[in-house]
Design an enzyme around this catalytic site. Structure first.
Site, PDB file in Angstrom:
ATOM      1  N   HIS A 263      50.930  41.378  38.838  1.00 44.30           N
ATOM      2  CA  HIS A 263      51.939  40.922  39.795  1.00 44.30           C
ATOM      3  C   HIS A 263      53.214  41.731  39.578  1.00 44.30           C
ATOM      4  O   HIS A 263      53.285  42.542  38.638  1.00 44.30           O
ATOM      5  CB  HIS A 263      52.165  39.410  39.698  1.00 44.30           C
ATOM      6  CG  HIS A 263      52.644  38.893  38.367  1.00 44.30           C
ATOM      7  ND1 HIS A 263      53.815  39.319  37.776  1.00 44.30           N
ATOM      8  CD2 HIS A 263      52.105  37.985  37.510  1.00 44.30           C
ATOM      9  CE1 HIS A 263      53.981  38.683  36.629  1.00 44.30           C
ATOM     10  NE2 HIS A 263      52.951  37.875  36.430  1.00 44.30           N
TER      11      HIS A 263
ATOM     12  N   HIS B 163      54.695  42.188  36.067  1.00 46.43           N
ATOM     13  CA  HIS B 163      54.016  43.150  35.187  1.00 46.43           C
ATOM     14  C   HIS B 163      54.435  44.575  35.500  1.00 46.43           C
ATOM     15  O   HIS B 163      54.495  45.440  34.632  1.00 46.43           O
ATOM     16  CB  HIS B 163      52.497  43.076  35.378  1.00 46.43           C
ATOM     17  CG  HIS B 163      51.892  41.767  34.992  1.00 46.43           C
ATOM     18  ND1 HIS B 163      51.123  41.041  35.856  1.00 46.43           N
ATOM     19  CD2 HIS B 163      51.950  41.056  33.840  1.00 46.43           C
ATOM     20  CE1 HIS B 163      50.713  39.936  35.248  1.00 46.43           C
ATOM     21  NE2 HIS B 163      51.206  39.918  34.029  1.00 46.43           N
TER      22      HIS B 163
ATOM     23  N   CYS C 109      47.225  27.838  20.611  1.00 51.12           N
ATOM     24  CA  CYS C 109      47.288  27.780  22.081  1.00 51.12           C
ATOM     25  C   CYS C 109      46.666  29.047  22.642  1.00 51.12           C
ATOM     26  O   CYS C 109      47.117  30.153  22.340  1.00 51.12           O
ATOM     27  CB  CYS C 109      48.738  27.656  22.561  1.00 51.12           C
ATOM     28  SG  CYS C 109      48.849  27.855  24.364  1.00 51.12           S
TER      29      CYS C 109
ATOM     30  N   HIS D  36      52.732  26.305  28.083  1.00 53.72           N
ATOM     31  CA  HIS D  36      51.552  26.159  28.934  1.00 53.72           C
ATOM     32  C   HIS D  36      51.213  24.712  29.305  1.00 53.72           C
ATOM     33  O   HIS D  36      50.349  24.490  30.147  1.00 53.72           O
ATOM     34  CB  HIS D  36      50.349  26.856  28.290  1.00 53.72           C
ATOM     35  CG  HIS D  36      50.520  28.340  28.232  1.00 53.72           C
ATOM     36  ND1 HIS D  36      51.087  28.982  27.157  1.00 53.72           N
ATOM     37  CD2 HIS D  36      50.273  29.297  29.145  1.00 53.72           C
ATOM     38  CE1 HIS D  36      51.151  30.271  27.396  1.00 53.72           C
ATOM     39  NE2 HIS D  36      50.681  30.502  28.605  1.00 53.72           N
TER      40      HIS D  36
ATOM     41  N   LYS E 295      59.110  30.345  38.066  1.00 50.74           N
ATOM     42  CA  LYS E 295      58.373  31.172  37.123  1.00 50.74           C
ATOM     43  C   LYS E 295      57.152  31.743  37.865  1.00 50.74           C
ATOM     44  O   LYS E 295      56.540  31.037  38.674  1.00 50.74           O
ATOM     45  CB  LYS E 295      57.919  30.270  35.973  1.00 50.74           C
ATOM     46  CG  LYS E 295      57.171  30.962  34.879  1.00 50.74           C
ATOM     47  CD  LYS E 295      56.825  29.930  33.785  1.00 50.74           C
ATOM     48  CE  LYS E 295      56.127  30.555  32.616  1.00 50.74           C
ATOM     49  NZ  LYS E 295      54.779  30.992  32.807  1.00 50.74           N
TER      50      LYS E 295
ATOM     51  N   LYS F 234      50.072  31.754  37.981  1.00 44.35           N
ATOM     52  CA  LYS F 234      48.857  31.666  38.754  1.00 44.35           C
ATOM     53  C   LYS F 234      48.751  30.298  39.424  1.00 44.35           C
ATOM     54  O   LYS F 234      48.411  30.198  40.602  1.00 44.35           O
ATOM     55  CB  LYS F 234      47.673  31.850  37.807  1.00 44.35           C
ATOM     56  CG  LYS F 234      46.689  32.873  38.290  1.00 44.35           C
ATOM     57  CD  LYS F 234      45.577  32.983  37.290  1.00 44.35           C
ATOM     58  CE  LYS F 234      44.303  33.397  37.977  1.00 44.35           C
ATOM     59  NZ  LYS F 234      43.172  33.494  37.086  1.00 44.35           N
TER      60      LYS F 234
HETATM   61  N1  MSP Z   1      48.757  41.526  26.030  1.00 44.49           N
HETATM   62  C1  MSP Z   1      50.077  41.146  25.661  1.00 44.49           C
HETATM   63  C2  MSP Z   1      50.891  42.361  25.224  1.00 44.49           C
HETATM   64  C3  MSP Z   1      50.286  43.158  24.108  1.00 44.49           C
HETATM   65  S1  MSP Z   1      51.214  44.581  23.751  1.00 44.49           S
HETATM   66  C4  MSP Z   1      50.623  45.115  22.298  1.00 44.49           C
HETATM   67  C5  MSP Z   1      50.785  40.502  26.856  1.00 44.49           C
HETATM   68  N2  MSP Z   1      50.256  40.744  28.055  1.00 44.49           N
HETATM   69  S2  MSP Z   1      50.793  40.149  29.434  1.00 44.49           S
HETATM   70  O1  MSP Z   1      49.908  40.672  30.436  1.00 44.49           O
HETATM   71  O2  MSP Z   1      50.903  38.731  29.337  1.00 44.49           O
HETATM   72  O3  MSP Z   1      52.239  40.682  29.632  1.00 44.49           O
HETATM   73  C6  MSP Z   1      52.485  42.061  29.689  1.00 44.49           C
HETATM   74  C7  MSP Z   1      53.949  42.349  29.951  1.00 44.49           C
HETATM   75  O4  MSP Z   1      54.350  41.872  31.213  1.00 44.49           O
HETATM   76  C8  MSP Z   1      54.886  41.713  28.929  1.00 44.49           C
HETATM   77  O5  MSP Z   1      55.868  42.668  28.577  1.00 44.49           O
HETATM   78  C9  MSP Z   1      55.528  40.588  29.681  1.00 44.49           C
HETATM   79  O6  MSP Z   1      56.779  40.326  29.158  1.00 44.49           O
HETATM   80  C10 MSP Z   1      55.592  41.209  31.085  1.00 44.49           C
HETATM   81  N3  MSP Z   1      55.753  40.206  32.129  1.00 44.49           N
HETATM   82  C11 MSP Z   1      54.869  39.225  32.475  1.00 44.49           C
HETATM   83  N4  MSP Z   1      55.443  38.466  33.461  1.00 44.49           N
HETATM   84  C12 MSP Z   1      56.678  38.937  33.751  1.00 44.49           C
HETATM   85  C13 MSP Z   1      57.708  38.557  34.639  1.00 44.49           C
HETATM   86  N5  MSP Z   1      57.587  37.533  35.413  1.00 44.49           N
HETATM   87  N6  MSP Z   1      58.843  39.314  34.637  1.00 44.49           N
HETATM   88  C14 MSP Z   1      59.004  40.400  33.826  1.00 44.49           C
HETATM   89  N7  MSP Z   1      58.060  40.767  32.978  1.00 44.49           N
HETATM   90  C15 MSP Z   1      56.886  40.049  32.899  1.00 44.49           C
HETATM   91  O7  MSP Z   1      51.786  39.851  26.651  1.00 44.49           O
END
Ligand code: MSP
Length: 474
Positions: A18, A21, A126, A146, A292, A295
């Protein structure tokens, strides 16, 4: 040639990407393009975190074998990145053989140091967080993030002597005050190291998914422990050639994963006798219209959907301009559309069209060579190196407003009526040099827009664009 190694986190593949990410990816892309332009040898790494229990659960829900599920999802993530023209150099998958080899080498180095021991673990876990939770952090018996009940786990685990590195970590951060930015992230990291840090369990006994623990196949390596090592996998570790890239120049992360990157990871590196990353920058979180992104709320904006309606640079522009990098902010579709019309369509799009239309009309053959204003470009470079993307864009838009007022005050069309040819050429030269400088300033921030402007101003004879740069959407 000087190198620059920058990484994004690796993403869980239990859901599709999304816009939140994509945020880290776009910022990393800007920096990588910038340092490539400066002539550095750049490694920009990204990829997917596949050994997580979340992925196992997601696969089960879809009735697919886990490997098949992660294969499919890895392709979706990679395609999404390609669609966003994200210029990563490596896309790591943690189910790859190379990655398992790096993890095993790292564990061996840490074992040699005497930093891994077998102990008993009893506590709450968790799956959403992929983390153990202390009883004091539960709210009504549930994970505060969560809102689900954690699993109760009682098993033998391998532990890493994280606490052994407390003093060394604090001393290192004292000597390197800028290693973790922004300050809020540094404070969070320092309080975790000082007050909360305990030895961590780095293996799981239950379940068959994940990298096997060396010499003890009944255990899988804890997913975070394995995921962090991806930053070494992409450098070629344990092959000696990894020294070309290591240490990382910058790990870009979101603020939710500070403790892993600023405490656990550096301690693992200290234990294995490897150098510390030069920097970590933790950005804030995007909400969607105030909520936030999740999903279950069904509000996750897929970047691909946005790109059906808007050019890529519009998304880059909004994400980089809307909030200072490091702060939290909101992704509002209303604001996005507003910024698109006022700052892109009426802003840069209009300025470029107006300028070129006047050149076409009053001076169809430009017989001057264009020198961009290097001082102004350097000012933008400095903002980019400081990760102040919003300031860079604000400065560029300020430059545009100056050019707009040149047009409005000098009024070349009136000069034309009075036959002031020399004056017209002077004003138009200022404008063409101005938009060429703007293109250079935008180069790594909005690469497609910059390339379009550069192509337009280098064509002879000069003509106004057939299609406006950003067509207004009403
Ligand atoms: N798999 C772990 C990271 C391992 S790194 C060795 C993880 N994955 S994640 O898919 O949940 O998140 C990946 C990145 O996306 C993280 O940096 C997280 O902070 C970022 N974000 C997820 N949702 C976000 C927003 N809503 N806004 C900004 N960044 C976001 O954590």
């Amino acid at each position: 040639m000087a190198k620059y190694f920058i990484s994004t986190p690796i993403y869980y593949v239990n859901a599709r990407p999304h816009v939140g990410h994509m945020y880290t990816a776009i910022a990393a892309d800007v920096l990588a393009r910038h340092y490539r332009k400066q002539g550095r040898d750049v490694l920009l790494s990204t990829g997917v975190d596949e050994n997580s229990q979340k992925n196992v659960d997601a696969a089960e829900k879809q009735g697919l074998p886990v490997q098949e599920y992660v294969d499919q999802m890895a392709t979706i993530w990679k395609d999404s990145f390609d669609h966003m023209k994200f210029t990563y150099d490596t896309f790591v998958r943690t189910t790859s053989k190379d990655h398992a080899a790096a993890v095993h080498a790292m564990i061996a180095a840490m074992q040699e140091k005497g930093d891994i021991y077998l102990g008993d673990y009893q506590g709450y876990y968790c799956v959403g967080c992929e983390e153990f939770i202390a009883e004091k952090d539960l709210v009504d018996g549930k994970c505060a993030i969560h809102k689900t009940e954690p699993k109760v786990i009682k098993e033998k685990n391998y532990f890493f002597k994280l606490t052994k590195y407390r003093d060394q970590l604090l001393a290192w951060y004292k000597e390197n005050p800028n290693a973790v930015r922004p300050e809020s992230a540094r404070n969070k990291m320092l309080s975790y190291i000082t007050d909360e840090m305990q030895d961590i369990s780095i293996s799981r006994q239950a379940g068959q998914w994940g990298i096997r623990f060396p010499q003890d196949e009944s255990h899988a390596v804890y997913v975070w422990f394995d995921a962090l090592i991806n930053y070494l996998t992409v450098t070629g570790y344990p092959d000696d050639s990894f020294k070309k890239w290591w240490p990382a120049d910058l790990h870009l992360i979101g603020k939710d994963i500070i403790k892993f990157h600023c405490a656990i990871w550096p301690a693992m590196l200290m234990s294995a006798g490897l150098e510390m990353p030069k920097g970590v920058f933790a950005h804030g979180f995007f909400t969607i219209n105030g909520d936030k992104i999740s999903k279950s709320l069904g509000n996750a904006i897929d970047p691909r959907d946005l790109l059906k309606d808007y050019p890529l640079d519009a998304v880059r522009y909004y994400l980089l301009r809307e909030i200072p990098f490091g702060n939290d902010g909101d992704f509002s579709l209303v604001r996005f559309a507003e910024r698109y019309n006022t700052e892109l369509a009426n802003g840069v799009g209009n300025l470029v069209s107006r300028t070129l239309a006047m050149v076409e009309k009053y001076w169809s053959y430009m017989d001057i060579s264009i020198e961009v204003d290097k001082g102004k470009v350097r000012e933008i470079d400095a903002y980019i190196e400081d990760l102040a993307f919003d300031k860079a864009l604000t400065a560029i838009w300020h430059e545009m407003s100056i050019l707009d007022s040149v047009i409005d005050t000098k009024k070349p069309w009136e000069m034309a009526k009075e036959g002031k040819e020399a004056e017209i050429k002077e004003v138009l030269t200022t404008l063409i040099v101005g938009i060429s400088t703007i293109a250079e300033m935008l180069d790594v921030l909005l690469p497609e827009t910059a390339a379009q402007i550069k192509a337009l101003v280098s064509a002879r004879p000069l003509t106004k664009p057939v299609q406006p740069l950003f067509a207004r959407k009403d």
